[in-house]
Enzyme design. Structure first.
Site, PDB file in Angstrom:
ATOM      1  N   CYS A   1       0.898  -1.148   0.041  1.00  0.00           N
ATOM      2  CA  CYS A   1      -0.003   0.085   0.112  1.00  0.00           C
ATOM      3  C   CYS A   1       0.912   1.230  -0.147  1.00  0.00           C
ATOM      4  O   CYS A   1       2.009   1.081   0.167  1.00  0.00           O
ATOM      5  CB  CYS A   1      -0.988  -0.085   1.178  1.00  0.00           C
ATOM      6  SG  CYS A   1      -0.284   0.772   2.635  1.00  0.00           S
TER       7      CYS A   1
ATOM      8  N   ARG B   1       3.198  -3.218   4.792  1.00  0.00           N
ATOM      9  CA  ARG B   1       2.347  -3.641   5.804  1.00  0.00           C
ATOM     10  C   ARG B   1       2.259  -5.141   5.998  1.00  0.00           C
ATOM     11  O   ARG B   1       1.687  -5.880   5.439  1.00  0.00           O
ATOM     12  CB  ARG B   1       0.788  -3.224   5.249  1.00  0.00           C
ATOM     13  CG  ARG B   1       0.794  -1.836   4.789  1.00  0.00           C
ATOM     14  CD  ARG B   1       0.835  -1.013   5.909  1.00  0.00           C
ATOM     15  NE  ARG B   1      -0.330  -0.944   6.654  1.00  0.00           N
ATOM     16  CZ  ARG B   1      -1.547  -0.253   6.461  1.00  0.00           C
ATOM     17  NH1 ARG B   1      -1.562   0.530   5.427  1.00  0.00           N
ATOM     18  NH2 ARG B   1      -2.469  -0.407   7.284  1.00  0.00           N
TER      19      ARG B   1
ATOM     20  N   ASP C   1      -1.366   8.458  12.026  1.00  0.00           N
ATOM     21  CA  ASP C   1      -2.545   8.803  11.203  1.00  0.00           C
ATOM     22  C   ASP C   1      -2.889  10.175  10.939  1.00  0.00           C
ATOM     23  O   ASP C   1      -3.718  10.488  10.049  1.00  0.00           O
ATOM     24  CB  ASP C   1      -3.924   7.964  11.507  1.00  0.00           C
ATOM     25  CG  ASP C   1      -3.708   6.549  10.897  1.00  0.00           C
ATOM     26  OD1 ASP C   1      -4.600   5.929  11.519  1.00  0.00           O
ATOM     27  OD2 ASP C   1      -2.624   6.260  10.242  1.00  0.00           O
TER      28      ASP C   1
ATOM     29  N   ARG D   1     -12.562   7.116   1.571  1.00  0.00           N
ATOM     30  CA  ARG D   1     -12.337   5.280   2.149  1.00  0.00           C
ATOM     31  C   ARG D   1     -12.257   5.819   3.425  1.00  0.00           C
ATOM     32  O   ARG D   1     -12.733   4.666   4.197  1.00  0.00           O
ATOM     33  CB  ARG D   1     -10.860   4.975   1.828  1.00  0.00           C
ATOM     34  CG  ARG D   1     -10.680   4.459   0.302  1.00  0.00           C
ATOM     35  CD  ARG D   1      -9.644   3.849   0.265  1.00  0.00           C
ATOM     36  NE  ARG D   1      -9.095   2.932   1.242  1.00  0.00           N
ATOM     37  CZ  ARG D   1      -8.147   2.544   1.676  1.00  0.00           C
ATOM     38  NH1 ARG D   1      -7.003   2.798   1.022  1.00  0.00           N
ATOM     39  NH2 ARG D   1      -7.792   1.667   2.727  1.00  0.00           N
TER      40      ARG D   1
HETATM   41  C1  EPZ Z   1      -3.814   0.069  11.758  1.00  0.00           C
HETATM   42  O1  EPZ Z   1      -3.238  -0.307  10.781  1.00  0.00           O
HETATM   43  C2  EPZ Z   1      -4.639   1.120  11.329  1.00  0.00           C
HETATM   44  N1  EPZ Z   1      -5.717   0.594  10.320  1.00  0.00           N
HETATM   45  C3  EPZ Z   1      -3.918   2.186  10.322  1.00  0.00           C
HETATM   46  O2  EPZ Z   1      -4.754   3.215   9.804  1.00  0.00           O
HETATM   47  C4  EPZ Z   1      -2.869   2.962  11.303  1.00  0.00           C
HETATM   48  O3  EPZ Z   1      -2.101   3.737  10.696  1.00  0.00           O
HETATM   49  C5  EPZ Z   1      -2.218   1.649  12.143  1.00  0.00           C
HETATM   50  O4  EPZ Z   1      -2.974   0.719  12.767  1.00  0.00           O
HETATM   51  C6  EPZ Z   1      -1.029   2.186  13.053  1.00  0.00           C
HETATM   52  O5  EPZ Z   1      -1.709   2.832  14.155  1.00  0.00           O
HETATM   53  C7  EPZ Z   1      -6.898  -0.305  10.890  1.00  0.00           C
HETATM   54  O6  EPZ Z   1      -7.005  -0.171  11.951  1.00  0.00           O
HETATM   55  C8  EPZ Z   1      -7.727  -0.770   9.914  1.00  0.00           C
HETATM   56  P1  EPZ Z   1      -0.044  -2.014  12.644  1.00  0.00           P
HETATM   57  P2  EPZ Z   1      -2.130  -1.909  10.894  1.00  0.00           P
HETATM   58  O7  EPZ Z   1      -0.225  -3.640  12.182  1.00  0.00           O
HETATM   59  O8  EPZ Z   1      -2.850  -2.551  11.969  1.00  0.00           O
HETATM   60  C9  EPZ Z   1       4.342  -3.417  11.467  1.00  0.00           C
HETATM   61  C10 EPZ Z   1      -5.829   4.567   8.396  1.00  0.00           C
HETATM   62  O9  EPZ Z   1      -5.314   5.503   7.724  1.00  0.00           O
HETATM   63  N2  EPZ Z   1       3.827  -4.675  11.555  1.00  0.00           N
HETATM   64  O10 EPZ Z   1      -0.311  -1.519  13.666  1.00  0.00           O
HETATM   65  O11 EPZ Z   1      -2.262  -2.649   9.828  1.00  0.00           O
HETATM   66  C11 EPZ Z   1       3.814  -2.746  10.283  1.00  0.00           C
HETATM   67  O12 EPZ Z   1       4.803  -3.059   9.027  1.00  0.00           O
HETATM   68  C12 EPZ Z   1      -4.864   3.323   8.323  1.00  0.00           C
HETATM   69  O13 EPZ Z   1      -6.747   4.558   8.889  1.00  0.00           O
HETATM   70  C13 EPZ Z   1       4.787  -5.943  11.392  1.00  0.00           C
HETATM   71  O14 EPZ Z   1       5.867  -5.719  11.016  1.00  0.00           O
HETATM   72  O15 EPZ Z   1      -0.666  -1.514  11.396  1.00  0.00           O
HETATM   73  C14 EPZ Z   1       3.932  -1.236  10.669  1.00  0.00           C
HETATM   74  O16 EPZ Z   1       5.034  -0.818  10.229  1.00  0.00           O
HETATM   75  C15 EPZ Z   1      -3.620   3.410   7.788  1.00  0.00           C
HETATM   76  N3  EPZ Z   1       4.114  -7.139  11.480  1.00  0.00           N
HETATM   77  C16 EPZ Z   1       3.785  -1.381  12.084  1.00  0.00           C
HETATM   78  O17 EPZ Z   1       4.115  -2.455  12.571  1.00  0.00           O
HETATM   79  C17 EPZ Z   1       2.949  -7.320  11.451  1.00  0.00           C
HETATM   80  O18 EPZ Z   1       2.483  -8.459  11.617  1.00  0.00           O
HETATM   81  C18 EPZ Z   1       2.221  -0.939  12.604  1.00  0.00           C
HETATM   82  O19 EPZ Z   1       1.204  -1.834  11.775  1.00  0.00           O
HETATM   83  C19 EPZ Z   1       1.955  -6.172  11.710  1.00  0.00           C
HETATM   84  C20 EPZ Z   1       2.406  -4.854  11.703  1.00  0.00           C
END
Ligand code: EPZ
Length: 427
Positions: free
Chosen positions: A126, A131, A314, A406
């Site tokens: 994305c 992600r 965000d 979105r």
């Molecule tokens: C959630 O995404 C939100 N989306 C995102 O909002 C938000 O930016 C993000 O949390 C951080 O707060 C929803 O809740 C639907 P993460 P998520 O897993 O869960 C790494 C918006 O604009 N990671 O907390 O996908 C990852 O690569 C969206 O509304 C791993 O390495 O985010 C990232 O660098 C954008 N392995 C960091 O952790 C994993 O298995 C945070 O990711 C999971 C994550």
């Protein structure tokens, strides 16, 4: 998905009140929880945004039924969604769904817990960076799932998930949510440590408890869940969207603006209020509302995005737009995602002077913004460009603007009600 251009004639003051919708990032996991029970869930205060419509379509393709199907064509009747999953018709999440929203990964845990099988397209990359979902998969495998890639799909199977004592290697919001939902129906007790503490996680836990899950917090970052054989239906009201609220609060801080943001949970935005206060912005919080008045000279800031309760990634792009108006050089460090500065080049086309060095953006303040043709890449960058267009003199056109729809309910209409000259053109 049709695409849009947003046209803004900037430099007009914003004044008045704006009401915040329900939190998209709470409603998404709560919709996924429909898979956990055969009885109906009724979710109130669901935002009418594209990501939600896509999730509801995914659930209906899996076998979810709404009361009076016709009324739930879009799955959204006003802001209430009533869906039940008497049985999972198929363990396959439609690929076009998974390509549209990464939130489809939230179906993995609930589907495995409910029927022992799930096929989800590997979530696409994305525009904000890598992600990964390895923490989700690690936890589910430790709970007994066998997960392997088959072409573009992740195929997961297990006889019955069993409780584990699991520490997340890193903070993950949807990873925490996936495993909470899986644990609710697993055999035995699950302890999840180093969990994400975002308010949306707590709101999901409240829904699971209402569904009869035996779930309790043990401190800020640990959840204990004793698996149940089945969950029941429930009614739940989605919490307000703190990111939408923060976006409008930041809008109110630009010169000449006077904006009241209603229906918020101030405690969810402590880190933003702290930054705006440090900048000398005229912001008041109280009675479930924020009030921001622009016009004061704004001091620069040094901001680092962090997991909750730190400054939210965000809101990083939106704050960066405001910092272009501060008196001095600000520093913005993005530690959550590795490619979340795509709004910078676009803001510089408006006349901003921002330089990205690695994971940090240096924002030279005091720049006069002038309208330009911009192209947006992701949801929160879109909001940042809208804020830029509102502050810029002349016309700004933002292409690829479907992104905005979105995650922001009726943003153009809400801004028009505040006095903005903004219109939507079909691309
Ligand atoms: C959630 O995404 C939100 N989306 C995102 O909002 C938000 O930016 C993000 O949390 C951080 O707060 C929803 O809740 C639907 P993460 P998520 O897993 O869960 C790494 C918006 O604009 N990671 O907390 O996908 C990852 O690569 C969206 O509304 C791993 O390495 O985010 C990232 O660098 C954008 N392995 C960091 O952790 C994993 O298995 C945070 O990711 C999971 C994550």
């Amino acid at each position: 998905m049709r695409n849009f251009i947003i046209s803004i004639r900037g430099g007009r003051p914003l004044a008045g009140s704006v009401a915040v919708a329900g939190a998209k990032n709470a409603a998404l996991p709560e919709l996924a929880a429909v898979c956990l029970a055969s009885e109906e869930l009724e979710l109130a205060n669901v935002p009418q945004v594209e990501d939600i419509r896509v999730m509801v379509a995914a659930l209906r393709a899996l076998g979810a039924e709404g009361q009076g199907d016709g009324a739930l064509r879009e799955g959204l009747e006003g802001h209430a969604v009533r869906l039940a999953m008497p049985r999972l018709r198929t363990p396959l999440v439609a690929p076009e769904i998974a390509r549209t929203t990464r939130a489809s990964v939230l179906l993995l845990g609930p589907m495995l817990a409910r029927c022992g099988e799930a096929r989800v397209s590997t979530p696409g990359g994305c525009p904000i960076g890598e992600r990964k979902i390895d923490f989700h998969l690690l936890g589910l495998e430790r709970m007994g799932a066998e997960i392997r890639a088959e072409g573009e799909y992740l195929v997961a199977r297990c006889r019955r998930l069993r409780g584990i004592d699991f520490t997340f290697p890193g903070k993950t919001v949807t990873g925490t949510e996936n495993l909470l939902m899986a644990a609710a129906l697993a055999e035995g007790t699950t302890v999840l440590r180093n969990c994400a503490c975002e308010p949306e996680v707590g709101d999901l836990a409240a829904l699971l408890a209402a569904m009869g899950a035996d779930i309790e917090a043990d401190g800020e970052e640990t959840w204990v869940v004793r698996g149940r054989p089945a969950l029941r239906g429930a009614r739940h009201r989605v919490i307000p969207d703190r990111i939408e609220a923060g976006t409008y609060l930041i809008a109110g801080c630009f010169a000449g603006n006077d904006v009241r943001v209603e229906g918020v949970e101030p405690a969810h935005l402590g880190s933003l209020l702290e930054v705006l206060d440090g900048m000398g912005a005229d912001v008041e919080a109280g009675g479930g509302a924020f009030h921001a008045r622009g016009g004061r000279a704004l001091r620069p800031a040094a901001v680092v995005t962090e997991p909750y309760p730190g400054f939210p990634t965000d809101l990083q792009a939106q704050l960066t737009t405001l910092l272009t108006q501060a008196d001095g050089v600000s520093r913005v460090r993005e530690t959550i995602f590795n490619d979340r500065f795509r709004h910078v080049a676009e803001l510089n086309r408006l006349g901003a002077a921002i330089e990205v060095r690695g994971d940090e953006a240096l924002v030279r303040g005091g720049t006069r913004l002038r309208g330009a043709v911009l192209r947006t890449t992701d949801l929160r960058a879109s909001a940042a460009l809208v804020l830029g267009g509102l502050a810029a003199a002349g016309e700004t056109r933002i292409e690829n603007a479907y992104q905005l729809f979105r995650g922001y309910e009726d943003m153009p209409a809400k801004l028009q009600a505040l006095g903005a000259e903004i219109e939507i053109l079909e691309e």
